[in-house]
Scaffold this motif. Sequence first.
Motif, short mmCIF file in Angstrom:
data_model
loop_
_atom_site.label_atom_id
_atom_site.label_comp_id
_atom_site.label_asym_id
_atom_site.label_seq_id
_atom_site.Cartn_x
_atom_site.Cartn_y
_atom_site.Cartn_z
N HIS A 169 -5.69 4.29 -3.00
CA HIS A 169 -5.70 2.87 -2.70
C HIS A 169 -5.86 2.60 -1.21
CE1 HIS A 169 -3.44 2.10 -6.74
NE2 HIS A 169 -4.67 2.52 -6.90
N THR A 189 2.43 2.95 -3.81
CA THR A 189 1.73 2.17 -4.81
C THR A 189 2.41 2.15 -6.18
OG1 THR A 189 -0.52 1.73 -5.60
CG2 THR A 189 0.23 4.01 -5.69
N SER A 246 5.74 -3.54 -1.31
CA SER A 246 5.26 -2.16 -1.15
C SER A 246 6.03 -1.50 -0.01
CB SER A 246 3.76 -2.11 -0.82
OG SER A 246 2.98 -2.73 -1.82
N SER A 254 -1.48 6.40 -3.98
CA SER A 254 -1.36 5.67 -2.71
C SER A 254 -2.50 6.00 -1.77
CB SER A 254 -0.01 6.00 -2.05
OG SER A 254 1.07 5.63 -2.88
N GLY A 285 -2.15 -3.74 -7.50
CA GLY A 285 -0.91 -3.65 -8.25
C GLY A 285 -0.91 -4.49 -9.51
#
Length: 532
Positions: free
Chosen positions: A476, A103, A32, A473, A346
Amino acid sequence: MYHLLEQRLREIDTNQLHSYLRNARTGLEKESLRVTTDSRLSQRDHPAVLGAALTHPWITTDYSESLLELITPPQERAAQALDFLLNIETFVYQQLDNELLWTTSMPCVLAGDNDIRIAEYGRSNAGRMKHIYREGLAWRYGKAMQVIAGIHFNYSIDDAFWQPWQQVQGGAGELRAFRDAQYMALVRNLQRYGWLIIYLFGTSPAICKSFLGGRAAPEGMEEFNEYTLYEPFGTSLRMGNIGYTNSKENKTGVNVCYNTLDTYISSLRHAIATPHPEYVDIGVKVDGQYRQLNANILQIENEYYSTVRPKQPLQGFEKPTDALERRGIAYVELRSIDVNAFHPAGLTRRQLFFLEVFMHFCLLQESPLVSAEEFQAINLNQMLTAHRGRDPEVRLSCLGNSVLLRDQAKALLQAMRPVAEMLNAVHNEECYTDCLESQLQLAYNPNITPSARMLEEMLANQESFFEFARRKSLEHRDYFLKRELAPSLTQELQQLAATSLIRQQALENDEKMDFDSFLNAYLSGTLVDIKN
């Protein structure tokens, strides 16, 4: 086509070998990018609070200083590996200072190669070598390709399985040789059928225009909006002609052979030992500064960007091919998995269960040797699936026959049903047939694949790839910041980070040879007795 598979499944049942399959091991690696609050590539050092990237067992970096890599140790069940990964990322997020973890597999807005900091690993010889290797990649391929993120799925069959399985198969000779041959058969099938993972798991049908750095868009790529390029039927551009492929393989003469472990090792060693004129022109050490580790076709084994690798854990500064030659194959690494933007980890549990089914299918299914012609077909199938996988007319070459991708996907998944039923029996669960049904739905309806869902959301929200990825992103990040770790786990991770910093410092203080000598000794394979 599946007669041998059916026979082997009967043999496992007749000889009551289910219990030997229960203790397979799963490990995960997830990359990431760290990005700033305005979603630009972070220029900060790898956070010291996370430990030393060189010596931490679970938290490190890949190509770039900002490309975080989280690694789980092998776990008894795939779901446990996912839980472990979630815990590591939770810890990371709780230490980050006002940064996001991107992400999606394809990166955020890039301001050219100068925007990408090559990862630093300190002053030790080992740290310098890792950095120079990455410098070499920049000279050879540019930096943008190196900041594409993915997930690697590491899988091993329980060692206790191989002896009774060899007896059932009527195999003679050394057990290690039998195990290596079985793993290489698995590897060949992972390549042969690997296009299916690109279709089912691909989540990178679009990119930010900045990724191309002003270069013209490749043929087939269209403008989604002012800032985004995409392919209408694309699944995983990461695995296509702009991503992690050995685009120079034919040009440079890399010819890796997967038919046996010996041919795999020898073909890799040949590439590592053979100079290439283009890389000779770059120079190795210019004006006292290293540009690459050497001028050979491959600097080291890891430069070969294959979708699957047979692996053996390294001891000290051992080379991967030496470890394989000495101790054989311990596990297989599948590297073609996109980061699933729709799940904080993921990867979903259902995807993991399916990967277990897929691994066992590839192990038990007939696996003929790969000819040069089939190897070309394998690469073409992967490329077609990456760029046109959801096209109802796209056709693949499968064992010499031209077949519609969607028909072959359905046939393969149906053939996996008895494998999923076997794993249900092994673990006394229903999750394996359930996950297979969910993947079958994607074969019947390409519009619900992750790649199609991404484009659908972007269109519905009238957002660019960048805006989609940033929104996910942020979602998350909120998920991870709300998670709570057990105090004992937090303390363990803090201690690991502190210990890794001490280990890196010790390496730097205890060097016993100059870097030139160290590099020569490593490349010649004589550093195995020096512990990292």
